[in-house]
Design a protein around this motif. Structure first.
Motif, PDB file in Angstrom:
ATOM      1  N   TRP A   1     101.361 100.531 -39.745  1.00 44.18           N
ATOM      2  CA  TRP A   1     102.851 100.685 -40.597  1.00 44.18           C
ATOM      3  C   TRP A   1     103.849 101.065 -39.810  1.00 44.18           C
ATOM      4  CZ3 TRP A   1     103.788  97.480 -44.806  1.00 44.18           C
ATOM      5  CH2 TRP A   1     102.256  96.753 -45.230  1.00 44.18           C
TER       6      TRP A   1
ATOM      7  N   LYS B   1     105.133  96.057 -39.666  1.00 46.55           N
ATOM      8  CA  LYS B   1     103.839  96.292 -39.373  1.00 46.55           C
ATOM      9  C   LYS B   1     103.297  95.263 -38.272  1.00 46.55           C
ATOM     10  CE  LYS B   1     102.322  93.131 -43.213  1.00 46.55           C
ATOM     11  NZ  LYS B   1     103.654  92.766 -43.188  1.00 46.55           N
TER      12      LYS B   1
ATOM     13  N   THR C   1      98.966  94.082 -37.862  1.00 51.32           N
ATOM     14  CA  THR C   1      97.713  94.059 -38.207  1.00 51.32           C
ATOM     15  C   THR C   1      96.865  93.070 -37.667  1.00 51.32           C
ATOM     16  OG1 THR C   1      97.984  92.027 -39.878  1.00 51.32           O
ATOM     17  CG2 THR C   1      98.862  94.189 -40.481  1.00 51.32           C
TER      18      THR C   1
ATOM     19  N   GLU D   1      95.662  98.160 -39.581  1.00 54.15           N
ATOM     20  CA  GLU D   1      96.982  97.848 -40.040  1.00 54.15           C
ATOM     21  C   GLU D   1      97.981  99.235 -39.057  1.00 54.15           C
ATOM     22  OE1 GLU D   1      97.313  97.791 -43.974  1.00 54.15           O
ATOM     23  OE2 GLU D   1      96.526  95.648 -44.148  1.00 54.15           O
TER      24      GLU D   1
END
Lengths: 113, 214
Positions: B62, B40, B42, B60
Motif C-alpha cells: 500500500w 497499491k 498486489t 500487497e
C-alpha cells in the motif's frame, strides 16, 4: 483399362465398410451447459476434460452453450461422469445428447408444439 | 462529472465492484494475478482444489500507507447462479498474515493482520457488473474499509479462442482517504489463459492488472 476399372470397383467396396467403421467408432457427445458466458469458462472445461484419458478433444460453442466432446476411438465416458465433471467444474448440465443437435431442418420439418 | 457517474450507478442499483478476475478457478487450476493502481500493488497466487474454493499466497504493498502485507488468502465461492446466458457469483475473500509498516511512528513495526470481504459479480457475454468490499485490520499499524464496483460492456461477442475485449468503468470508495472516490475507465482484454487490464483514474494514476491461469 479393364484392370483399372476392376481395381476401382474393388477399392469402392473395400472403402464402404471402413467408412461405416469410422462412423461407428466416432464417439461424440453434445452437452448443453448453463453458465458458459466467457472464454475462461470454456478454457476451464477444456482443462478438466483434457485430463480424461478417454477424451480426444472438446469444442465449446459460446453462442449455443454446447460442449462437443470427441472421444478417442473405442472409448467414452459415462453420461453421469460427464455430468459430474461439468458440475464439479462449476457449471450446470442441462442435457446430454449422443446425436448432432441440429441437422438443418426445413420449415416443414420444424416441430410445432 | 465523475461524482455524477457514481450517483447514477448508485441510483441504478449497480454499485457492484470488482471481482476483477474470478478468485476461484477450475479444479486443479492455478492462477497468478497482479493488480496495480494508484493505491497499491498486489500479487496473488492461488490454487483451486475444487470449483468452490482457492487457497494461495498474497502480497500487497500500500503506497500511501507504506505498508506491506504477506499472508495466506482463501477465497470461497458461496453461491453461483448458472443461467443459459448469464452467470452470477458471490464470494467470500479472506486473508491472514503479517503487515509491515515503513511509515512514521510505526516505521519498522510488524503486526498480525487480516482482511475479509464479499465479492459478487454478474455477467453475460455483453454486459458485466461486479461489487466487492473489504475490511482490513493490521493491529496498531492500520485498519480501513474499502469497496469498489464495476460495470462493463463488450463491444462484440467473441467466440471461444478469440481476443475478448471489455470496456469498463470502475468506481472505488475508500472512506478514510483524501479522495473518497476514484473512478477508473479501463479496457480489459483476454485471450486463452491471459487477461490484461489497463486504465487511468480521475487522479491520473495508472491501473494495470494481469491474470494468468494454468
Amino acid at each position: 483399362m479393364k484392370k483399372f476399372i476392376l481395381t476401382l470397383i474393388a477399392l469402392t467396396f473395400i472403402s464402404i465398410p471402413v467408412a461405416h467403421a469410422q462412423t461407428a467408432t466416432n464417439n461424440v457427445v453434445y452437452v448443453d451447459v448453463n453458465g458458459l458466458v466467457c472464454d475462461f469458462c470454456a478454457r476451464a472445461l477444456e482443462k478438466v476434460f483434457g485430463k480424461q484419458d478417454e477424451v480426444a478433444d472438446i469444442d465449446v460453442n459460446l453462442d449455443t452453450k454446447v460442449i462437443t466432446i470427441n472421444y478417442k476411438e473405442g472409448q467414452s465416458l459415462e453420461d453421469e461422469k460427464v455430468k459430474s465433471l461439468i458440475n464439479d467444474a462449476g457449471y450446470n448440465v442441462v442435457n446430454i445428447r449422443h446425436e448432432a443437435p441440429d441437422v438443418v431442418l426445413n420449415d416443414s420439418e420444424v416441430s410445432h408444439e | 462529472m465523475y461524482r455524477y457517474v457514481l450517483y447514477t450507478l448508485l441510483g441504478m442499483g449497480l454499485f457492484i465492484p470488482s471481482v476483477h478476475a474470478r478468485p476461484v478457478s477450475y479444479p486443479g487450476g492455478w492462477t497468478l494475478m497482479t493488480m496495480n493502481d494508484g493505491d497499491k500493488n498486489t500479487l496473488h497466487l492461488h490454487y483451486s482444489p475444487n470449483a468452490k474454493m482457492s487457497l494461495g499466497y498474497k502480497f500487497e504493498y500500500w503506497r500511501d500507507k507504506e505498508m506491506t502485507f504477506n499472508g495466506v488468502q482463501m477465497n470461497n465461492l458461496l453461491k453461483r447462479w448458472n443461467k443459459k446466458d448469464s452467470q452470477a457469483n458471490v464470494y467470500l475473500k479472506s486473508g491472514v498474515g503479517i503487515a509491515h509498516s515503513s511509515e512514521g511512528k510505526y516505521d519498522g513495526d510488524n503486526s498480525a493482520a487480516g482482511f475479509t470481504g464479499i465479492a459478487t459479480d454478474w455477467e453475460n457475454r455483453r454486459f458485466f457488473a461486479s461489487y466487492e468490499n473489504r475490511y482490513t485490520e493490521a493491529g496498531k499499524i492500520d485498519d480501513f474499509f474499502m469497496q469498489s464496483a464495476r460495470v462493463g460492456v463488450a463491444p462484440y461477442e467473441g467466440d471461444y479462442g478469440d481476443v475478448h475485449t471489455w470496456l469498463m468503468l470502475q468506481v472505488e470508495h475508500t472512506p478514510e482517504s483524501d479522495d473518497h472516490v476514484t473512478v477508473t475507465p479501463l479496457v480489459r482484454v483476454f485471450k486463452d489463459v491471459h487477461l490484461l487490464e489497463a486504465g487511468m483514474n480521475n487522479r491520473g494514476e495508472i491501473l494495470f492488472n494481469y491474470v494468468f491461469r494454468y
